[in-house]
Design a protein around this motif. Structure first.
Motif, PDB file in Angstrom:
ATOM      1  N   MET A   1    -113.227  20.472  29.520  1.00 14.51           N
ATOM      2  CA  MET A   1    -112.149  19.809  30.254  1.00 14.51           C
ATOM      3  C   MET A   1    -112.690  18.532  30.881  1.00 14.51           C
ATOM      4  O   MET A   1    -113.663  18.559  31.639  1.00 14.51           O
ATOM      5  CB  MET A   1    -111.589  20.737  31.338  1.00 14.51           C
ATOM      6  N   ARG A   2    -112.079  17.399  30.546  1.00 16.45           N
ATOM      7  CA  ARG A   2    -112.550  16.097  31.032  1.00 16.45           C
ATOM      8  C   ARG A   2    -111.916  15.794  32.392  1.00 16.45           C
ATOM      9  O   ARG A   2    -110.701  15.687  32.494  1.00 16.45           O
ATOM     10  CB  ARG A   2    -112.188  15.011  30.017  1.00 16.45           C
ATOM     11  N   ILE A   3    -112.764  15.631  33.398  1.00 14.62           N
ATOM     12  CA  ILE A   3    -112.271  15.420  34.766  1.00 14.62           C
ATOM     13  C   ILE A   3    -112.738  14.064  35.271  1.00 14.62           C
ATOM     14  O   ILE A   3    -113.904  13.689  35.114  1.00 14.62           O
ATOM     15  CB  ILE A   3    -112.763  16.535  35.707  1.00 14.62           C
ATOM     16  N   GLU A   4    -111.811  13.325  35.872  1.00 18.24           N
ATOM     17  CA  GLU A   4    -112.131  12.044  36.494  1.00 18.24           C
ATOM     18  C   GLU A   4    -111.690  12.066  37.949  1.00 18.24           C
ATOM     19  O   GLU A   4    -110.742  12.775  38.314  1.00 18.24           O
ATOM     20  CB  GLU A   4    -111.454  10.882  35.754  1.00 18.24           C
ATOM     21  N   VAL A   5    -112.400  11.288  38.766  1.00 18.56           N
ATOM     22  CA  VAL A   5    -112.071  11.147  40.182  1.00 18.56           C
ATOM     23  C   VAL A   5    -111.688   9.702  40.441  1.00 18.56           C
ATOM     24  O   VAL A   5    -112.406   8.782  40.042  1.00 18.56           O
ATOM     25  CB  VAL A   5    -113.261  11.551  41.079  1.00 18.56           C
ATOM     26  N   LEU A   6    -110.560   9.509  41.095  1.00 19.60           N
ATOM     27  CA  LEU A   6    -110.095   8.175  41.474  1.00 19.60           C
ATOM     28  C   LEU A   6    -110.007   8.127  42.995  1.00 19.60           C
ATOM     29  O   LEU A   6    -109.154   8.776  43.597  1.00 19.60           O
ATOM     30  CB  LEU A   6    -108.730   7.883  40.840  1.00 19.60           C
ATOM     31  N   ASN A   7    -110.927   7.394  43.622  1.00 19.60           N
ATOM     32  CA  ASN A   7    -110.911   7.219  45.072  1.00 19.60           C
ATOM     33  C   ASN A   7    -110.170   5.943  45.408  1.00 19.60           C
ATOM     34  O   ASN A   7    -110.456   4.882  44.856  1.00 19.60           O
ATOM     35  CB  ASN A   7    -112.333   7.131  45.623  1.00 19.60           C
ATOM     36  N   THR A   8    -109.188   6.028  46.302  1.00 25.56           N
ATOM     37  CA  THR A   8    -108.422   4.859  46.699  1.00 25.56           C
ATOM     38  C   THR A   8    -108.730   4.486  48.136  1.00 25.56           C
ATOM     39  O   THR A   8    -109.028   5.345  48.964  1.00 25.56           O
ATOM     40  CB  THR A   8    -106.905   5.113  46.558  1.00 25.56           C
ATOM     41  N   GLY A   9    -108.686   3.199  48.426  1.00 24.21           N
ATOM     42  CA  GLY A   9    -108.884   2.755  49.810  1.00 24.21           C
ATOM     43  C   GLY A   9    -109.745   1.517  49.895  1.00 24.21           C
ATOM     44  O   GLY A   9    -110.913   1.539  49.495  1.00 24.21           O
ATOM     45  N   THR A  10    -109.172   0.459  50.407  1.00 26.76           N
ATOM     46  CA  THR A  10    -109.925  -0.782  50.577  1.00 26.76           C
ATOM     47  C   THR A  10    -111.119  -0.577  51.492  1.00 26.76           C
ATOM     48  O   THR A  10    -112.174  -1.206  51.315  1.00 26.76           O
ATOM     49  CB  THR A  10    -108.996  -1.874  51.142  1.00 26.76           C
ATOM     50  N   GLU A  11    -110.991   0.319  52.466  1.00 28.77           N
ATOM     51  CA  GLU A  11    -112.079   0.556  53.417  1.00 28.77           C
ATOM     52  C   GLU A  11    -113.332   1.080  52.724  1.00 28.77           C
ATOM     53  O   GLU A  11    -114.458   0.838  53.179  1.00 28.77           O
ATOM     54  CB  GLU A  11    -111.641   1.522  54.516  1.00 28.77           C
ATOM     55  N   LEU A  12    -113.173   1.783  51.601  1.00 31.59           N
ATOM     56  CA  LEU A  12    -114.333   2.274  50.859  1.00 31.59           C
ATOM     57  C   LEU A  12    -115.097   1.126  50.209  1.00 31.59           C
ATOM     58  O   LEU A  12    -116.331   1.112  50.192  1.00 31.59           O
ATOM     59  CB  LEU A  12    -113.879   3.273  49.784  1.00 31.59           C
ATOM     60  N   LEU A  13    -114.342   0.166  49.668  1.00 35.29           N
ATOM     61  CA  LEU A  13    -114.974  -0.952  48.974  1.00 35.29           C
ATOM     62  C   LEU A  13    -115.544  -1.984  49.943  1.00 35.29           C
ATOM     63  O   LEU A  13    -116.407  -2.784  49.556  1.00 35.29           O
ATOM     64  CB  LEU A  13    -113.963  -1.609  48.031  1.00 35.29           C
ATOM     65  N   LEU A  14    -115.062  -1.981  51.178  1.00 35.20           N
ATOM     66  CA  LEU A  14    -115.631  -2.872  52.189  1.00 35.20           C
ATOM     67  C   LEU A  14    -116.869  -2.271  52.852  1.00 35.20           C
ATOM     68  O   LEU A  14    -117.558  -2.934  53.616  1.00 35.20           O
ATOM     69  CB  LEU A  14    -114.584  -3.176  53.268  1.00 35.20           C
ATOM     70  N   GLY A  15    -117.126  -1.004  52.563  1.00 36.71           N
ATOM     71  CA  GLY A  15    -118.265  -0.335  53.181  1.00 36.71           C
ATOM     72  C   GLY A  15    -117.994   0.154  54.583  1.00 36.71           C
ATOM     73  O   GLY A  15    -118.917   0.586  55.277  1.00 36.71           O
ATOM     74  N   SER A  16    -116.737   0.116  55.006  1.00 41.21           N
ATOM     75  CA  SER A  16    -116.397   0.565  56.356  1.00 41.21           C
ATOM     76  C   SER A  16    -116.447   2.079  56.487  1.00 41.21           C
ATOM     77  O   SER A  16    -116.672   2.620  57.570  1.00 41.21           O
ATOM     78  CB  SER A  16    -114.989   0.071  56.736  1.00 41.21           C
ATOM     79  N   VAL A  17    -116.223   2.784  55.366  1.00 43.90           N
ATOM     80  CA  VAL A  17    -116.209   4.244  55.359  1.00 43.90           C
ATOM     81  C   VAL A  17    -117.115   4.723  54.227  1.00 43.90           C
ATOM     82  O   VAL A  17    -117.055   4.196  53.109  1.00 43.90           O
ATOM     83  CB  VAL A  17    -114.778   4.786  55.144  1.00 43.90           C
ATOM     84  N   LEU A  18    -117.961   5.701  54.521  1.00 39.73           N
ATOM     85  CA  LEU A  18    -118.836   6.271  53.509  1.00 39.73           C
ATOM     86  C   LEU A  18    -118.038   7.224  52.630  1.00 39.73           C
ATOM     87  O   LEU A  18    -117.355   8.116  53.116  1.00 39.73           O
ATOM     88  CB  LEU A  18    -119.991   7.024  54.175  1.00 39.73           C
ATOM     89  N   ASN A  19    -118.122   7.019  51.321  1.00 41.17           N
ATOM     90  CA  ASN A  19    -117.386   7.847  50.373  1.00 41.17           C
ATOM     91  C   ASN A  19    -118.212   9.083  50.019  1.00 41.17           C
ATOM     92  O   ASN A  19    -119.188   9.000  49.277  1.00 41.17           O
ATOM     93  CB  ASN A  19    -117.083   7.029  49.113  1.00 41.17           C
ATOM     94  N   THR A  20    -117.834  10.223  50.574  1.00 40.83           N
ATOM     95  CA  THR A  20    -118.570  11.471  50.335  1.00 40.83           C
ATOM     96  C   THR A  20    -117.843  12.398  49.364  1.00 40.83           C
ATOM     97  O   THR A  20    -118.317  13.505  49.108  1.00 40.83           O
ATOM     98  CB  THR A  20    -118.771  12.230  51.660  1.00 40.83           C
ATOM     99  N   HIS A  21    -116.709  11.935  48.828  1.00 44.75           N
ATOM    100  CA  HIS A  21    -115.884  12.833  48.020  1.00 44.75           C
ATOM    101  C   HIS A  21    -116.558  13.282  46.731  1.00 44.75           C
ATOM    102  O   HIS A  21    -116.431  14.445  46.326  1.00 44.75           O
ATOM    103  CB  HIS A  21    -114.547  12.175  47.694  1.00 44.75           C
ATOM    104  N   LEU A  22    -117.252  12.376  46.048  1.00 41.50           N
ATOM    105  CA  LEU A  22    -117.831  12.729  44.754  1.00 41.50           C
ATOM    106  C   LEU A  22    -118.817  13.882  44.893  1.00 41.50           C
ATOM    107  O   LEU A  22    -118.788  14.835  44.105  1.00 41.50           O
ATOM    108  CB  LEU A  22    -118.516  11.522  44.118  1.00 41.50           C
TER     109      LEU A  22
END
Length: 411
Positions: A1-22
């Motif tokens: 089963m092929r699974i992909e994760v799509l994280n949304t949020g400008t704050e993630l790309l600005l580095g304002s919030v650490l993305n721990t979801h993966l």
């Protein structure tokens, strides 16, 4: 089963919030035999719709995080509904749950929170007891000449996403999965060897077993990852123990400081530290481990030479004769800390972190690490780690801990 994760949020790309979801999602999915094939992070806005559309025909499942809140930049729900041509329906059951949450907390609900009660037609609501944004599940369906993946819309805050995944998403995924062979992952943590040295010792033998093999290197440590059938992994473990035995820190991803606390606790023994060049990092890492208070007695940061004498009893003549960065001073620091704290063991570090302060005899990166204990004569090791200050401190700390681990687990 092929699974992909799509994280949304400008704050993630600005580095304002650490993305721990993966990290969380990958670890949660693996026991089901599922692996994430791709992760994409996009800003709020039209990019969400485009990124979801790109998964059609490529992924079987897409986990989308974020953008389910009440504000104008929270448009994941709307973007997915528009892409799939689905009407947004106001769900009174969801609305009632949101109203109850505000009432319990004694807060006034904003009219914008009503947006969170909307769901695309045909979507299953994933209830959120920790926030106002419910998750949504949209099953796979034909879409033009292709098929959509199974789409899960999940809230962004980890405190809301993680229990939702554990309690609701994983059971749904398990029902969707075809029969699969049993596969396990095992991780062995190794200290005191580089990545290439570990591979040279075990790589070819392990690959011959037809398992998946991977390495993750950090300063002074290597995680050796094996994935395969349980019987194959048992054979791999025997090879790893035979070839890497003295260097193995743990088989369960415990960090070295946790291993030390566990060993000392089992033995009913105690530790003290005397630090110069590490500036308290040994004590910091040990006391980050729950239960350290049962075994860690004291830490002395004796950066100045005069304090090495006043706090630890190091003979000033010794410092004058051999220098603060020397084998005799390191030994005296460890012995002084052990005596003063009344500990079974004491570690000491003294070195030149740089970028200045070195000499031809003792270049930058030189360090002496001492271990005093009831086992007999104090042990002192000399190393050289010519790197930046923080990495130097990390390497010295890990090497000191590993010196004690080897003493506690003689082979």
């Amino acid at each position: 089963m092929r699974i992909e994760v799509l994280n949304t949020g400008t704050e993630l790309l600005l580095g304002s919030v650490l993305n721990t979801h993966l990290q969380f999602l990958a670890q949660a999915l693996f026991p089901l035999g599922l692996r994430i094939q791709r992760q994409v992070t996009v800003p709020d806005g039209a990019a969400i719709r485009e990124a979801v559309a790109e998964t059609f025909g490529r992924a079987d499942v897409v986990l989308i995080t974020g953008g389910l809140g009440p504000t104008t930049d929270d448009i994941t729900r709307e973007a997915v509904a528009e892409l799939l041509g689905l009407e947004l329906i106001h769900d009174e059951t969801v609305m009632a749950a949101i109203e109850r949450r505000f009432a319990r907390r004694g807060l006034t609900m904003s009219p914008r929170n009503r947006r969170q009660a909307q769901r695309p037609a045909g979507a299953t609501v994933l209830h959120n007891p920790y926030g106002t944004a419910p998750g949504l599940y949209l099953p796979a369906q034909p879409h033009g000449t292709t098929t959509t993946p199974h789409i899960f819309l999940l809230p962004g805050p980890p405190r809301e996403l993680q229990p939702m995944v554990t309690d609701q998403v994983l059971p749904l995924l398990e029902k969707l999965m075809p029969a699969r062979p049993a596969v396990e992952m095992r991780m062995v943590r190794v200290a005191g060897l580089g990545e290439s040295a570990v591979e040279e010792l075990v790589g070819q033998q392990l690959l011959a077993l037809e398992l998946e093999l991977g390495y993750c290197a950090r300063p002074g440590e290597v995680d050796l990852r094996t994935i395969g059938a349980p019987d194959v992994l048992a054979r791999a473990e025997r090879i790893i123990i035979e070839k890497l035995g003295p260097h193995i820190v743990s088989h369960d991803q415990r960090p070295l400081e946790k291993v030390l606390v566990d060993l000392l606790t089992e033995r009913g023994e105690t530790l003290a530290c005397a630090e110069s060049c590490t500036g308290g990092l040994l004590a910091n890492r040990i006391t980050n481990v729950p239960g350290a208070s049962a075994v860690f007695l004291a830490g002395y940061v004796t950066y100045a030479n005069a304090v090495k004498t006043s706090a630890l009893g190091v003979d000033s003549a010794l410092i004058e004769a051999d220098g603060a960065v020397s084998e005799p001073v390191a030994a005296a620091m460890a012995e002084g800390a052990r005596l003063k704290a009344g500990a079974d063991y004491a570690l000491a570090t003294t070195g030149i972190a740089g970028p200045s302060g070195g000499s031809e005899e003792k270049p930058v990166g030189t360090v002496f690490i001492a271990l005093a204990g009831k086992f007999g004569a104090t042990v002192v090791e000399q190393h050289r780690f010519p790197t930046d200050r923080q990495t130097f401190k990390d390497l010295v700390t890990l090497t000191a801990f590993n010196l004690l681990r080897r003493q506690l687990t003689p082979r």
